[in-house]
Scaffold this motif. Structure first.
Motif, PDB file in Angstrom:
ATOM      1  N   ALA A  97       1.173  -1.195   0.177  1.00  0.00           N
ATOM      2  CA  ALA A  97       0.035  -0.132  -0.144  1.00  0.00           C
ATOM      3  C   ALA A  97       1.034   1.527   0.198  1.00  0.00           C
ATOM      4  O   ALA A  97       0.652   2.437  -0.927  1.00  0.00           O
ATOM      5  N   LEU A  98       1.993   1.114   0.770  1.00  0.00           N
ATOM      6  CA  LEU A  98       2.828   2.509   0.707  1.00  0.00           C
ATOM      7  C   LEU A  98       3.702   2.339  -0.486  1.00  0.00           C
ATOM      8  O   LEU A  98       3.553   4.492  -1.344  1.00  0.00           O
TER       9      LEU A  98
ATOM     10  N   ARG B  13       2.192   1.696  -3.494  1.00  0.00           N
ATOM     11  CA  ARG B  13       0.737   2.042  -4.777  1.00  0.00           C
ATOM     12  C   ARG B  13       0.464   3.013  -4.105  1.00  0.00           C
ATOM     13  O   ARG B  13       0.519   4.327  -5.345  1.00  0.00           O
ATOM     14  N   THR B  14       0.320   4.128  -3.026  1.00  0.00           N
ATOM     15  CA  THR B  14      -0.244   5.065  -2.667  1.00  0.00           C
ATOM     16  C   THR B  14       0.514   6.115  -1.094  1.00  0.00           C
ATOM     17  O   THR B  14      -0.035   5.622  -0.500  1.00  0.00           O
ATOM     18  N   PRO B  15       1.516   6.309  -1.430  1.00  0.00           N
ATOM     19  CA  PRO B  15       2.569   6.477  -0.425  1.00  0.00           C
ATOM     20  C   PRO B  15       1.681   8.001   0.052  1.00  0.00           C
ATOM     21  O   PRO B  15       1.582   8.023   1.069  1.00  0.00           O
ATOM     22  N   ARG B  16       1.115   8.980  -0.534  1.00  0.00           N
ATOM     23  CA  ARG B  16       0.699  10.422  -0.060  1.00  0.00           C
ATOM     24  C   ARG B  16      -0.459   9.976   1.268  1.00  0.00           C
ATOM     25  O   ARG B  16      -0.534  10.171   2.040  1.00  0.00           O
ATOM     26  N   GLU B  17      -1.082   8.609   0.646  1.00  0.00           N
ATOM     27  CA  GLU B  17      -2.540   8.538   1.417  1.00  0.00           C
ATOM     28  C   GLU B  17      -2.248   7.677   2.035  1.00  0.00           C
ATOM     29  O   GLU B  17      -2.976   8.099   3.391  1.00  0.00           O
ATOM     30  N   TYR B  18      -1.124   6.746   1.963  1.00  0.00           N
ATOM     31  CA  TYR B  18      -1.054   5.467   3.628  1.00  0.00           C
ATOM     32  C   TYR B  18      -0.432   6.390   4.403  1.00  0.00           C
ATOM     33  O   TYR B  18      -0.333   6.293   5.714  1.00  0.00           O
TER      34      TYR B  18
END
Length: 247
Positions: free
Chosen positions: A74-75, A77-82
């Protein structure tokens, strides 16, 4: 160069272990002139290696121990959201990983096992003389690092000065621009013999002296816990203790 805060953090994480390694290693080797490219590559290689090893150790710990670990998939794939959803988990593990990488690089540079091998094993003598091509200045003054060193210097004007070694230049080039300093010792104070004199005199009210290598004609180094005081006879020829090394 990184242009974001996250990029700067990653950049520092890559280089900090290598920087600490180089700074610690400099304490045990002669100072050498290296090109900026070579120095940068050394810092980068050690830093990346320490980070990779640390990452593998953390991944092993996450997979085998019952600990709360970040979701790497998850980090990535979407580092900002995570990061927004759970910043402290990522920051905590990142800080712990960076600290471990820095500590590992520092210990590798310090090589505590090397000192143990030198003292306790049959390979100690081989390790002590593994690099005889180094500067004789460096080898003499760095030999037996755990013992105090009593240094006697015959100067080019015929005078003689002796005392406890305080510091010396780490420059490996055999140049006359190097220097060393001797300090006062309660049992063996700084002594001086002028040219043509037969007796040494203590340098009272003087804590330390600096001597340029260009003025030294003969250098003696004594490795002993308690070298005997320099007498009149030893001032004529510094055979005050053994073993003695000469440069």
């Amino acid at each position: 160069m990184p242009t974001t805060v996250l990029g700067v953090v990653i950049f520092v994480g890559l280089l900090l272990p290598g920087y600490l390694y180089e700074r610690r290693r400099e304490r045990d080797i002669p100072q050498r002139t290296r090109s900026p490219l070579r120095e940068t590559m050394s810092v980068l290689f050690v830093g990346v290696s320490a980070d990779v090893v640390t990452g593998l150790i953390l991944a092993l710990a996450w997979s085998t121990l019952p600990v709360r670990a970040p979701d790497l998939a998850a980090l990535l794939r979407t580092p900002r959201e995570y990061l927004i959803a759970g910043p402290w988990l990522v920051v905590g593990w990142a800080a712990a990983g960076l600290a471990f990488a820095c500590l590992s690089a520092y210990l590798v540079a310090a090589r505590p096992w090397h000192r143990w091998l030198r003292r306790r094993t049959r390979f100690g003598k081989l390790l002590r003389h593994a690099e005889p091509q180094q500067s004789s200045w460096w080898l003499l003054l760095r030999e037996h690092p755990d013992l105090p060193k009593y240094v006697g210097c015959y100067l080019d004007d015929g005078s003689y000065v002796a005392g406890r070694l305080h510091s010396f230049s780490r420059v490996s080039d055999e140049t006359a621009d190097r220097d060393l300093s001797l300090r006062h010792d309660p049992e063996h104070p700084l002594v001086y013999r002028p040219k043509g004199a037969d007796q040494t005199y203590p340098l009272t009210n003087i804590g330390a002296v600096a001597i340029s290598a260009r003025r030294i004609v003969l250098l003696t180094v004594t490795y002993r816990e308690a070298p005997p005081p320099v007498s009149t006879e030893s001032a004529k020829f510094p055979a005050q203790a053994t073993p003695t090394a000469q440069e």
